[in-house]
Design an enzyme around this catalytic site. Sequence first.
Site, short mmCIF file in Angstrom:
data_model
loop_
_atom_site.label_atom_id
_atom_site.label_comp_id
_atom_site.label_asym_id
_atom_site.label_seq_id
_atom_site.Cartn_x
_atom_site.Cartn_y
_atom_site.Cartn_z
N GLY A 1 0.85 -1.07 -0.18
CA GLY A 1 -0.04 -0.04 0.10
C GLY A 1 0.76 1.34 0.13
O GLY A 1 0.65 2.15 -0.73
N GLY B 1 1.73 -6.14 4.94
CA GLY B 1 2.92 -6.85 4.18
C GLY B 1 4.01 -6.88 5.25
O GLY B 1 5.07 -7.38 4.75
N THR B 2 3.99 -6.15 6.21
CA THR B 2 5.11 -5.94 7.11
C THR B 2 5.47 -6.77 8.24
O THR B 2 6.25 -6.66 8.77
CB THR B 2 4.99 -4.41 7.82
OG1 THR B 2 3.57 -4.43 8.38
CG2 THR B 2 4.85 -3.40 6.92
N ARG C 1 12.65 -1.31 21.73
CA ARG C 1 12.74 -2.99 21.73
C ARG C 1 12.37 -3.36 20.38
O ARG C 1 11.44 -3.00 19.72
CB ARG C 1 11.88 -3.34 22.68
CG ARG C 1 11.99 -4.92 22.96
CD ARG C 1 10.87 -5.55 23.89
NE ARG C 1 11.08 -6.92 24.36
CZ ARG C 1 10.46 -7.63 25.22
NH1 ARG C 1 9.27 -6.89 25.68
NH2 ARG C 1 10.51 -8.73 25.31
N LEU D 1 10.96 -6.26 18.21
CA LEU D 1 9.92 -7.22 18.60
C LEU D 1 10.20 -8.51 17.60
O LEU D 1 9.82 -9.43 18.06
CB LEU D 1 8.50 -6.62 18.26
CG LEU D 1 8.09 -5.39 19.20
CD1 LEU D 1 6.74 -5.10 18.78
CD2 LEU D 1 8.26 -5.79 20.58
N GLY E 1 7.37 2.88 17.06
CA GLY E 1 6.91 2.70 15.63
C GLY E 1 8.21 2.91 14.63
O GLY E 1 8.99 3.64 14.78
N GLY F 1 8.45 0.99 10.79
CA GLY F 1 8.52 0.82 9.41
C GLY F 1 8.94 1.87 8.36
O GLY F 1 9.79 1.57 7.56
N GLU F 2 8.70 3.12 8.60
CA GLU F 2 8.91 3.96 7.49
C GLU F 2 10.28 4.70 7.61
O GLU F 2 10.53 5.45 6.69
CB GLU F 2 7.62 5.16 7.48
CG GLU F 2 6.41 4.31 6.87
CD GLU F 2 5.27 5.39 7.01
OE1 GLU F 2 5.46 6.31 6.10
OE2 GLU F 2 4.51 5.38 7.89
#
Length: 727
Positions: free
Chosen positions: A236, A463-464, A617, A619, A691, A693-694
Site C-alpha cells: 500500500g 505486508g510488514t 525494543r 519485537l 514505531g 516501518g517508514e
Amino acid sequence: MTELVGRGVERVDGRAKVTGAARYAADNEVANPLHGFLVMSTIARGEVTQIDTGAALAHPGVVQVFTHTTMPRFRTVPGFPYNRTFIPIQDARIHHSGQPVAYVVAETLEQAQEAATLVKIRYRTEKPTARLEDAIDEAFLPDAFRERPNEVEHGDAEAAFAQADVRIQQTYTSPMQHHHPIEPHTTTAVWDDGGLTLYESAQGVMLTRMAVTNAFRDADGNAPDIRIISPYLGGGFGAKGPTYPHTLLTAAVARELGRPVKLVLSRAQMFTSTGHRAEYRHRIRLGATRRGELTALVDTSTAQVTRTDERVFNTSDSALNLYTCPNIHVRQMGVRLDLPTSSYMRSPETTAHFGLETALDELSYELGIDPVELRTRNHRTVIDPNTGEPYEKHLLECYRVAAEAFGWSRRNPEPGATRDGDEYVGWGMATETHTYSANPSQAQIVIGVNGRATVRAATQDIGTGTYTVLTQVAADGLGMPLGHVTTLLGDTAFPNASLSAASATMASVVGPVSDGAEQARKAVIELAVADPRSRLHGVPAENVIVENGHLFARGDRRRRDSYHAVMARHGGEIRVLGSKPNTGGHTFGAVFLEVRIRPRLGSIRVSRVVTAYDLGRVLNRRTAHGQVTGGVTWGIGFALLEQTMVDPNTARVADPSLSGYLVPVNADTPKLEVMFVDRPIGDSEALGARGFGETPGTGVPAAIGNAIYHATGRRLRDVPFTRDKLL
C-alpha cells in the site's frame, strides 16, 4: 513465559500466501456479481458537454453506464479520510486528467472494459497548469491540515542567517512519484438487508468505514450498517490509507442495481486515482559557526496541491525536530496545479529530509568537518512533552556502530580521490528519522474450550509482518506455543484498532494485545486454582507461572495443569478486551553507503549499505530486517529511478505503466548490513518498542547524493540522479 518476543520468528501467514490460501480483496467470491470499469477523462481542466453511452449500453453483457446525469447522488462531500473535497461523476466539472467521468457495469470484466471504450465524450477545455515552475509565483501558505500549521518559527532565523560565519543556500527538488503496490486498488460492494459489506484493499478498515458512512448518511443523519473486510494487502505504501472515489462509486452503483459489484483499477488508472507524492521544491539556508554549530535554519518548501485540495503531505519534521538550532523558520508552501490530489507516500518526510541532509553534507565540506562529526556536534536532546523528561534517543550510538561497521574512519575526504579500476568510488552518509503515531486501539483475546487462543483486532497486515508480531506478543503474554495462537485482522467486526500507516501499527496495537493476553492468562489461572479437580487447586494465583501452554506452581513443578485441561473442564470460552493507550514519537537511525560510478557511461551503482537504528525494543528481528531491506530499496528508487512524467501541455501522465515508471529490482539491491540498538524505551506501552516501518530509507537518497559528490566532486540536488545529470 515463551520468550518469543524479540526472536526472528518466521511469518505465520507465509504458508497461506505462498500456497494461495490468503484471500486478497479481489479474491473474495460473492454470489452473482457484476463487474465495473471506469471511463477516465482525457482532459485536465474543463467540463463535460456531452456523453453518448448508446454504443456502450448496446454492447453484450452491459447492465448500465452511469454518468454525472445518472449516478446516484451523495448528500455531502466527505472530509478526511476521504482524499478529495469533490466526488467525481456528480457534475460535469473536470479537475484533472484521468478523473472518472463514467462507470460501466457489465456481467463480466471483459465486457465492461470493452464497453468503456465505446463511451463517447465531448468536453469544453481550459488550459491546465502541470508544473511547479509554471506557477511558482502563485505559491501560497495553505491552511493547517489536521492541526499541523504550515509555518513555524523559533527565534529570528533571518537575522541569524545574515550574521552567520558560514552560510549554505541551495535548492533541492524531487518529481511526482507513485506508490504502485503490486496489488491494485479494488472494491467489491455487497448490499444485504440495507447493510453494506465492502471487500476492500485498505490500510485502515475503520477509516474506510468512517468515510463510507459519511458518504451514505441520509438527510436525517442516519447511515447504513457498514462492514469493511481487508485481511490481506499486496502492499500500500500510503496509497490505501485514505478512501478514494472508486470505493464510494462502487458502493453506490451496487445499491442502485441491487447486485454485488466488483471493481479493480487498472495500473494506468492508479496513476490518477489513488494519490501520489507531490512534485517538490525545497530551498534551504543554513547558518553556522566556524566550529560547525548551527545558528540558523531557514526551510522553505513548495509542493504541488490542487485547485480543490490544498493539503501539504510532505512535511519538514526533521528541520524542526532533529538538530539543535536556536533559530528556525519553516514554511510549507503550495502551488495549485491541474493534477490529481496527492497523498501520503511511504516516509512522506523524505522529500524535505533529502534537502536537509544534503545541505548538511555541503556544510561539512565548507567547514572541513567530517559529516558524522558535524551531525554529532548538533545532536539534539529532545524533551518529551508528555513527561517533561529527555526523550530516550540513541542516535549517537547509531552513528558509532554503523560508522565502525562501514569502516568510515578509512574514508579519504577528498572528492574524486578514491578509485577502483575504472570506477569512481564514493562514500556518503545521512541521518534517518521518522515520526510515528500511536492511535487508540483494542484487541480481543478469546481462549477456546480447546485451550487455544484467537486474537482479533481491526488493524491490517500491509505486508510488514503484523500477523506474526501480534501472534508472538499474544503467545508470549499467554505462555503458549506460537502455533496455539491464531490472529485475525482486517475486519471492522473486530475491536477498533489503528490503521496501517504513519508507522503506527506496532506502537498502537502491541500494547492492547499484550494487555489482553495478560488478562486472559490471569483468568485461566483463576479458573485452575479455584477448581478442586486441578492439581493447582488452592495455590495462590500469583504463585502460578505459565510456560509453553502449561501452568505450574512456582517452586513445585509437579503441581501442574494445562490450558487445554482447564478450559475443557470449564466448558466455555474466556473473552477479554485489551486496551493500553500509547503515545507517538520519533525513531532514529543512520545509513552509510558506497556508490560506484563508471565515468564513461555515467552509470551509478549502490554497492554497499550499512545501517543502524534505534527503534526501542526489537519485537521481531526478521520482520524488522525486512523493513530495512524494503526501506533502503525504496530510497534507491527515490534517488536513482522513480519519476512520473507529466506532459506540461496537457497535464496528462505521459506513460502510465510500469514499463515507463522505473522501480528498483534485485540487481539494484546491494549488500546490506543491518544493526539495531535494541533498548526498550520506558514510556512505550508497546513492550518498549517504537514505531519503525517508514524510518529506513528516509536518509538513503541524501546519502546516495552525498556519496556521488564524494566520488566525483559533482553535487546533484535534483532527484532522480539520472545519467544525463551526472554526465
